[in-house]
Design a protein around this motif. Structure first.
Motif, mmCIF file in Angstrom:
data_model
loop_
_atom_site.group_PDB
_atom_site.id
_atom_site.type_symbol
_atom_site.label_atom_id
_atom_site.label_comp_id
_atom_site.label_asym_id
_atom_site.label_seq_id
_atom_site.Cartn_x
_atom_site.Cartn_y
_atom_site.Cartn_z
ATOM 1 N N LEU A 148 -6.745 15.534 -11.609
ATOM 2 C CA LEU A 148 -6.299 14.567 -10.605
ATOM 3 C C LEU A 148 -6.038 15.235 -9.265
ATOM 4 O O LEU A 148 -6.350 14.681 -8.214
ATOM 5 C CB LEU A 148 -5.039 13.847 -11.088
ATOM 6 N N ILE A 154 -4.052 14.083 -5.922
ATOM 7 C CA ILE A 154 -2.779 13.565 -6.418
ATOM 8 C C ILE A 154 -1.917 14.749 -6.830
ATOM 9 O O ILE A 154 -2.382 15.663 -7.510
ATOM 10 C CB ILE A 154 -3.006 12.620 -7.619
ATOM 11 N N ASP A 158 3.000 13.853 -9.981
ATOM 12 C CA ASP A 158 2.769 12.404 -10.087
ATOM 13 C C ASP A 158 1.777 12.051 -11.195
ATOM 14 O O ASP A 158 1.559 10.870 -11.479
ATOM 15 C CB ASP A 158 2.237 11.848 -8.760
ATOM 16 N N HIS A 162 0.724 8.364 -13.318
ATOM 17 C CA HIS A 162 -0.616 7.773 -13.270
ATOM 18 C C HIS A 162 -1.205 7.632 -14.674
ATOM 19 O O HIS A 162 -1.911 6.657 -14.958
ATOM 20 C CB HIS A 162 -1.538 8.634 -12.395
ATOM 21 N N TRP A 163 -0.921 8.599 -15.557
ATOM 22 C CA TRP A 163 -1.390 8.510 -16.931
ATOM 23 C C TRP A 163 -0.773 7.309 -17.639
ATOM 24 O O TRP A 163 -1.449 6.556 -18.336
ATOM 25 C CB TRP A 163 -1.070 9.798 -17.678
ATOM 26 N N PHE A 166 -2.487 4.288 -16.375
ATOM 27 C CA PHE A 166 -3.887 4.283 -16.783
ATOM 28 C C PHE A 166 -4.034 3.835 -18.233
ATOM 29 O O PHE A 166 -5.052 3.239 -18.620
ATOM 30 C CB PHE A 166 -4.455 5.702 -16.598
ATOM 31 N N PHE A 197 -10.583 5.922 -10.146
ATOM 32 C CA PHE A 197 -9.816 6.042 -8.906
ATOM 33 C C PHE A 197 -10.761 6.017 -7.702
ATOM 34 O O PHE A 197 -10.491 5.350 -6.694
ATOM 35 C CB PHE A 197 -9.030 7.346 -8.925
#
Length: 201
Positions: A148, A154, A158, A162-163, A166, A197
């Protein structure tokens, strides 16, 4: 143990490859369970009725079992039987193995793979090796965050958020199974995230 059992156990050990490292007078519970299950009803009449009666005096499987962890997926009947004395009987579709100490099995067989199945993780947690499970999951997050950062700029800190977003359609167990894939799965899931993304951007 009945002393009359010792010569019988010695003969069994001599013909069973997975028992060759053990001594008849000091068999772990996992080995005794293996002997009882395989020789109590001797279809090949290798043991006399009197000898089978002696085998029957060994503790029933359920008496000493601490827990069992099964694969139960895709026709895989593999199972870890963990016993009260810490010994382990691994049964798969193809073979069995007996370990005096389940922790030795974990260190020598499971951990070098750098990935875990659900039954691996359950066994590790049962023998107080939670840190090993956490380590594989951390490998996943490190790899995921690296992708990422490189592909989407990213910040590493963070990535976990995001995981979670997702994989929001997955339950905790399904998400954890993916994380058990360690570095390799972290990189592949990171690539999948990066592709989506980029499309959204």
């Amino acid at each position: 143990m009945n002393p009359k059992l010792l010569p019988i156990l010695e003969r069994i050990i001599a013909r069973e490859t997975i028992l060759l490292s053990f001594h008849a007078d000091n068999l772990p519970q996992a080995a005794l369970a293996y002997v009882r299950q395989h020789y109590l009803n001797d279809n090949f009449l290798w043991l006399t009725p009197e000898e089978q009666d002696l085998i029957e005096t060994l503790p029933p499987f359920a008496d000493d079992i601490a827990d069992s962890f099964r694969a139960g997926i895709g026709g895989d009947d593999s199972v870890y039987h963990l016993f009260d004395d810490g010994s382990l009987w691994l049964k798969t579709n193809a073979y069995s193995s007996i370990w005096t100490d389940a922790r030795d099995f974990a260190v020598e067989i499971i951990l070098p793979r750098m990935t875990l199945s659900r039954m691996d993780a359950d066994l590790l947690r049962a023998i107080d090796m939670d840190d090993a499970v956490d380590g594989v999951r951390q490998d996943f997050f490190t790899a995921f965050a690296g992708v990422l950062h490189r592909s989407c700029h990213i910040a590493h800190c963070d990535a976990r958020g995001h995981w979670d977003a997702f994989t929001r359609q997955l339950d905790d167990g399904q998400r954890e199974i993916i994380e058990f894939g360690g570095t390799e799965t972290g990189e592949s899931e990171g690539q999948s995230f990066a592709e989506s993304f980029t499309v959204k951007a």
